[in-house]
Design a protein around this motif. Sequence first.
Motif, PDB file in Angstrom:
ATOM      1  N   LYS A  23       0.833  -1.209   0.000  1.00 61.88           N
ATOM      2  CA  LYS A  23       0.000   0.000   0.000  1.00 61.88           C
ATOM      3  C   LYS A  23       0.864   1.254   0.000  1.00 61.88           C
ATOM      4  N   LYS A  24       1.951   1.227   0.771  1.00 63.77           N
ATOM      5  CA  LYS A  24       2.864   2.371   0.830  1.00 63.77           C
ATOM      6  C   LYS A  24       3.462   2.645  -0.551  1.00 63.77           C
ATOM      7  N   TRP A  25       3.894   1.608  -1.241  1.00 63.17           N
ATOM      8  CA  TRP A  25       4.483   1.769  -2.579  1.00 63.17           C
ATOM      9  C   TRP A  25       3.461   2.347  -3.553  1.00 63.17           C
ATOM     10  N   VAL A  26       2.242   1.796  -3.518  1.00 61.96           N
ATOM     11  CA  VAL A  26       1.187   2.250  -4.434  1.00 61.96           C
ATOM     12  C   VAL A  26       0.840   3.710  -4.161  1.00 61.96           C
ATOM     13  N   LYS A  27       0.656   4.047  -2.908  1.00 59.34           N
ATOM     14  CA  LYS A  27       0.306   5.429  -2.571  1.00 59.34           C
ATOM     15  C   LYS A  27       1.428   6.388  -2.939  1.00 59.34           C
ATOM     16  N   ARG A  28       2.679   5.982  -2.766  1.00 55.33           N
ATOM     17  CA  ARG A  28       3.810   6.826  -3.163  1.00 55.33           C
ATOM     18  C   ARG A  28       3.780   7.072  -4.668  1.00 55.33           C
ATOM     19  N   TYR A  29       3.539   6.017  -5.438  1.00 55.46           N
ATOM     20  CA  TYR A  29       3.457   6.173  -6.899  1.00 55.46           C
ATOM     21  C   TYR A  29       2.331   7.139  -7.273  1.00 55.46           C
ATOM     22  N   GLN A  30       1.176   6.956  -6.649  1.00 53.57           N
ATOM     23  CA  GLN A  30       0.024   7.804  -6.965  1.00 53.57           C
ATOM     24  C   GLN A  30       0.313   9.262  -6.623  1.00 53.57           C
ATOM     25  N   HIS A  38      -3.209   4.625 -12.483  1.00 55.19           N
ATOM     26  CA  HIS A  38      -2.597   3.995 -11.314  1.00 55.19           C
ATOM     27  C   HIS A  38      -2.711   2.483 -11.300  1.00 55.19           C
ATOM     28  N   GLY A  39      -3.646   1.944 -12.032  1.00 49.23           N
ATOM     29  CA  GLY A  39      -3.808   0.505 -12.033  1.00 49.23           C
ATOM     30  C   GLY A  39      -4.923   0.078 -12.964  1.00 49.23           C
ATOM     31  N   TRP A  40      -5.051  -1.220 -13.110  1.00 49.14           N
ATOM     32  CA  TRP A  40      -6.097  -1.801 -13.951  1.00 49.14           C
ATOM     33  C   TRP A  40      -6.692  -3.000 -13.230  1.00 49.14           C
ATOM     34  N   LEU A  41      -7.967  -3.205 -13.422  1.00 45.40           N
ATOM     35  CA  LEU A  41      -8.667  -4.363 -12.861  1.00 45.40           C
ATOM     36  C   LEU A  41      -9.044  -5.299 -14.001  1.00 45.40           C
ATOM     37  N   TYR A  42      -8.749  -6.580 -13.837  1.00 45.78           N
ATOM     38  CA  TYR A  42      -9.125  -7.613 -14.799  1.00 45.78           C
ATOM     39  C   TYR A  42      -9.967  -8.656 -14.092  1.00 45.78           C
ATOM     40  N   GLY A  43     -10.926  -9.204 -14.799  1.00 46.77           N
ATOM     41  CA  GLY A  43     -11.820 -10.201 -14.227  1.00 46.77           C
ATOM     42  C   GLY A  43     -11.221 -11.591 -14.197  1.00 46.77           C
ATOM     43  N   ARG A  44     -11.796 -12.411 -13.353  1.00 43.70           N
ATOM     44  CA  ARG A  44     -11.339 -13.788 -13.171  1.00 43.70           C
ATOM     45  C   ARG A  44     -11.378 -14.581 -14.481  1.00 43.70           C
ATOM     46  N   ASP A  45     -12.429 -14.367 -15.298  1.00 47.09           N
ATOM     47  CA  ASP A  45     -12.563 -15.144 -16.529  1.00 47.09           C
ATOM     48  C   ASP A  45     -11.366 -14.970 -17.445  1.00 47.09           C
ATOM     49  N   ILE A  46     -10.918 -13.721 -17.660  1.00 46.06           N
ATOM     50  CA  ILE A  46      -9.805 -13.502 -18.576  1.00 46.06           C
ATOM     51  C   ILE A  46      -8.493 -13.963 -17.952  1.00 46.06           C
ATOM     52  N   GLU A 112     -10.238  -2.462 -16.451  1.00 47.86           N
ATOM     53  CA  GLU A 112     -10.829  -1.216 -15.970  1.00 47.86           C
ATOM     54  C   GLU A 112      -9.738  -0.344 -15.376  1.00 47.86           C
ATOM     55  N   ASP A 113      -9.711   0.939 -15.747  1.00 44.39           N
ATOM     56  CA  ASP A 113      -8.681   1.866 -15.277  1.00 44.39           C
ATOM     57  C   ASP A 113      -8.957   2.384 -13.873  1.00 44.39           C
ATOM     58  N   CYS A 114      -7.865   2.676 -13.180  1.00 48.53           N
ATOM     59  CA  CYS A 114      -7.895   3.412 -11.911  1.00 48.53           C
ATOM     60  C   CYS A 114      -6.901   4.549 -12.034  1.00 48.53           C
ATOM     61  N   PRO A 115      -7.306   5.812 -11.942  1.00 50.68           N
ATOM     62  CA  PRO A 115      -8.667   6.267 -11.854  1.00 50.68           C
ATOM     63  C   PRO A 115      -9.395   6.150 -13.196  1.00 50.68           C
ATOM     64  N   PRO A 116     -10.692   6.166 -13.225  1.00 48.37           N
ATOM     65  CA  PRO A 116     -11.625   6.560 -12.180  1.00 48.37           C
ATOM     66  C   PRO A 116     -12.157   5.401 -11.345  1.00 48.37           C
ATOM     67  N   ASN A 117     -11.941   4.161 -11.763  1.00 48.91           N
ATOM     68  CA  ASN A 117     -12.546   3.002 -11.089  1.00 48.91           C
ATOM     69  C   ASN A 117     -11.582   2.397 -10.083  1.00 48.91           C
ATOM     70  N   CYS A 118     -11.277   3.108  -9.017  1.00 45.81           N
ATOM     71  CA  CYS A 118     -10.271   2.685  -8.053  1.00 45.81           C
ATOM     72  C   CYS A 118     -10.885   1.964  -6.856  1.00 45.81           C
ATOM     73  N   PRO A 119     -10.119   1.024  -6.261  1.00 52.02           N
ATOM     74  CA  PRO A 119     -10.600   0.347  -5.059  1.00 52.02           C
ATOM     75  C   PRO A 119     -10.497   1.290  -3.855  1.00 52.02           C
ATOM     76  N   GLU A 120     -11.327   1.055  -2.869  1.00 47.56           N
ATOM     77  CA  GLU A 120     -11.254   1.864  -1.645  1.00 47.56           C
ATOM     78  C   GLU A 120      -9.922   1.607  -0.965  1.00 47.56           C
ATOM     79  N   GLY A 121      -9.328   2.664  -0.434  1.00 47.54           N
ATOM     80  CA  GLY A 121      -8.089   2.535   0.313  1.00 47.54           C
ATOM     81  C   GLY A 121      -6.829   2.668  -0.514  1.00 47.54           C
ATOM     82  N   LEU A 122      -6.930   2.483  -1.835  1.00 50.82           N
ATOM     83  CA  LEU A 122      -5.744   2.616  -2.672  1.00 50.82           C
ATOM     84  C   LEU A 122      -5.948   3.581  -3.820  1.00 50.82           C
ATOM     85  N   GLY A 123      -7.175   3.800  -4.200  1.00 44.26           N
ATOM     86  CA  GLY A 123      -7.426   4.635  -5.376  1.00 44.26           C
ATOM     87  C   GLY A 123      -7.147   6.096  -5.108  1.00 44.26           C
ATOM     88  N   GLY A 124      -6.753   6.754  -6.169  1.00 47.54           N
ATOM     89  CA  GLY A 124      -6.514   8.172  -5.998  1.00 47.54           C
ATOM     90  C   GLY A 124      -6.435   8.864  -7.319  1.00 47.54           C
TER      91      GLY A 124
END
Length: 124
Positions: A23-30, A38-46, A112-124
């Motif tokens: 979390k520290k590394w991710v927040k520093r990058y952001q 800041h990140g991407w979300l991929y589903g289990r199927d793919i 899915e991109d982050c932002p805007p679709n970020c998880p709670e606690g890490l998105g920014g």
Amino acid sequence: MSENKRRKDVKKIGKKMDKSKAKKWVKRYQKENPDSTHGWLYGRDIIEKLCSYDSLEGVWFFKGINDDGKERLVMFPADKDGNILDNKLRSLGAAAAKGGGLGDDDPVDDGEDCPPNCPEGLGG
């Protein structure tokens, strides 16, 4: 990769890390890159499809720029030597144009991109 320089066991590359450090590394990058993706979300199927490829021992993650100029993450299946599985890679465009499914070694995109679709606690 040359035959003289072999990678270690590709399927064992990487390790779990401490969640607070991650979390520290991710927040520093952001903080240092507020205008970047800041990140991407991929589903289990793919992910399961990617992991089911013949000869897959790992996955390469590359940043790319799509036709609209948007930063994207592209995943390529890798073999036991860390080489990209590319038997059908040249057919990806044709398969997409025909609405076909993934080949045995086609790369993966469209998370899915982050932002805007970020998880709670890490998105920014």
